[in-house]
Design a protein around this motif. Structure first.
Motif, short mmCIF file in Angstrom:
data_model
loop_
_atom_site.label_atom_id
_atom_site.label_comp_id
_atom_site.label_asym_id
_atom_site.label_seq_id
_atom_site.Cartn_x
_atom_site.Cartn_y
_atom_site.Cartn_z
N ALA A 188 0.84 -1.20 0.00
CA ALA A 188 0.00 0.00 0.00
C ALA A 188 0.87 1.25 0.00
CB ALA A 188 -0.92 0.01 1.22
N PHE A 189 0.36 2.30 -0.67
CA PHE A 189 0.98 3.63 -0.57
C PHE A 189 0.58 4.24 0.77
CE2 PHE A 189 1.03 3.36 -5.28
CZ PHE A 189 2.34 3.79 -5.53
N VAL A 190 1.58 4.61 1.56
CA VAL A 190 1.36 5.13 2.91
C VAL A 190 1.78 6.59 2.97
CG1 VAL A 190 2.00 4.88 5.34
CG2 VAL A 190 1.67 2.84 3.92
N LEU A 191 0.96 7.42 3.60
CA LEU A 191 1.28 8.85 3.70
C LEU A 191 2.61 9.06 4.41
CD1 LEU A 191 0.29 11.78 3.26
CD2 LEU A 191 -0.81 11.65 5.52
N SER A 192 3.56 9.63 3.69
CA SER A 192 4.90 9.87 4.24
C SER A 192 5.29 11.34 4.19
CB SER A 192 5.93 9.04 3.46
OG SER A 192 5.86 9.33 2.07
N HIS A 193 4.65 12.10 3.30
CA HIS A 193 4.97 13.52 3.13
C HIS A 193 3.68 14.33 3.08
CE1 HIS A 193 8.62 11.49 1.79
NE2 HIS A 193 9.27 12.63 1.77
N PRO A 194 3.05 14.56 4.23
CA PRO A 194 1.79 15.32 4.23
C PRO A 194 2.01 16.80 3.95
CG PRO A 194 2.45 14.83 6.47
CD PRO A 194 3.42 14.11 5.58
N ASN A 195 1.11 17.38 3.19
CA ASN A 195 1.09 18.83 2.96
C ASN A 195 2.47 19.37 2.60
OD1 ASN A 195 -0.30 21.27 2.78
ND2 ASN A 195 0.15 21.81 4.90
#
Length: 335
Positions: A188-195
């Motif tokens: 899965a693609f996991v949030l690593s660089h929010p905003n």
């Protein structure tokens, strides 16, 4: 707790009061496609997927085997989404009207399936770019150009995937830019660089200086002032030769990426719809600026699907200096 790209897309969907879930389902086709492409890229040296396929695409470029595979995967996955009516790719001369195109088909998707694919043979990072447009009011299924030939300001979403030391998806629906890293252990693609926010100024410029002698007047002066430290400190040069990778570094680290017109390509070389528009959209959403050498790139109204353009994108400080030199006539749009 982790946030997957599917969870994030559903959260973003809440910003749209009449959202039905179709857009999220469309984006899931892109994430699935890029996982499949990423798997092939990672095994490129172990399977018979490197090298030229033997055909030449509409751009006059020799197709790589991975170009063909990536194109087929994206066309197949996106064609299964009922909300998609028109598809256009760098690899196909004409747009594809999806078979189930109907009144319920709301979106056109354009993409470059594998940017920088000639670098695959030497294990250099490559990428996928995509842009999503909403169907213009009254546009029918037999007039795909109306769906596609809209200014970049009409994009409802855009993004890219970079296949490098990790596989990373970066996208925006017009409310900031978010990056997701593929976790191979869970698929899965996991949030690593929010905003993601582009630094207001960087330390690098990125351009193919081998063509500097044939850039329009003023570009060499602009690069020289960067090297000379006239914007507070001397800049260093970084150039990969894969647009997605070069822009990815520019967005995260700041600086400026230039692809000027040249004597050989006076109209520029990057394709507006599926290369320049998505990159410019992401750049602005991250706080940067994007120009075609004369003005705001996203305001261009394209006249053909494979139309080309120059592009200069980057942080505020570098771009404001570039724009000032254009306004004063120090930088010319003509070779």
């Amino acid at each position: 707790m982790i946030t997957t790209v599917q969870q994030h897309i559903l959260q973003e969907q809440r910003r749209f009061p009449h959202a039905s879930g179709e857009f999220s389902w469309l984006l899931s086709a892109i994430t699935l496609s890029t996982k499949m492409i990423g798997a092939k890229v990672r095994s490129a040296g172990l399977t018979d997927i490197v090298g030229a396929a033997g055909d030449v695409n509409v751009q006059g470029e020799v197709q790589q085997k991975l170009d063909v595979y990536a194109n087929e995967v994206l066309l197949h996955c996106l064609s299964t989404r009922a909300s998609v009516g028109v598809l256009a790719s760098e690899e196909n001369e004409h747009p594809k009207i999806v078979g189930h195109c109907s009144d319920g088909a709301k979106y056109a998707v354009v993409f470059d399936p594998l940017d920088g694919s000639s670098n695959i043979d030497v294990n250099v990072s490559v990428g996928t770019t995509f842009s999503i447009m909403r169907r213009p009011e009254g546009a029918t299924c037999d007039e795909p150009e109306r769906w596609l030939l809209q200014p970049g300001t009409k994009q409802v979403a855009a993004g890219y995937v970079v296949y490098g030391s990790s596989t990373m998806l970066v996208y925006s629906v017009g409310f900031g830019v978010h990056g997701f890293t593929l976790d191979p252990s869970i698929g899965a693609f996991v949030l690593s660089h929010p905003n993601i926010k582009m630094p207001k100024q960087g330390k690098y410029y990125s351009v193919n200086e081998a063509y500097a002698a044939s850039f329009p007047p003023g570009y060499a002066d602009y690069l020289q002032l960067l090297r000379d430290g006239e914007l507070s400190y001397p800049y260093s040069s970084r150039y990969i030769g894969s647009m997605v990778s070069d822009f990815h570094r520019t967005m995260l680290k700041g600086g400026v990426f230039l692809y000027p017109p040249t004597a050989e390509n006076p109209e520029g070389k990057l394709r507006i719809l599926y290369e320049a528009f998505p990159i410019a959209f992401l750049c602005e959403q991250a706080g940067g600026k994007a120009s075609d050498g004369t003005g705001r790139l996203l305001e261009i109204e394209p006249t053909s699907i494979h139309q080309r353009t120059p592009m200069v994108v980057g942080s505020q400080v570098e771009m404001e200096k570039f724009e000032a030199m254009v306004a004063s006539g120090e930088i010319s749009a003509l070779v």
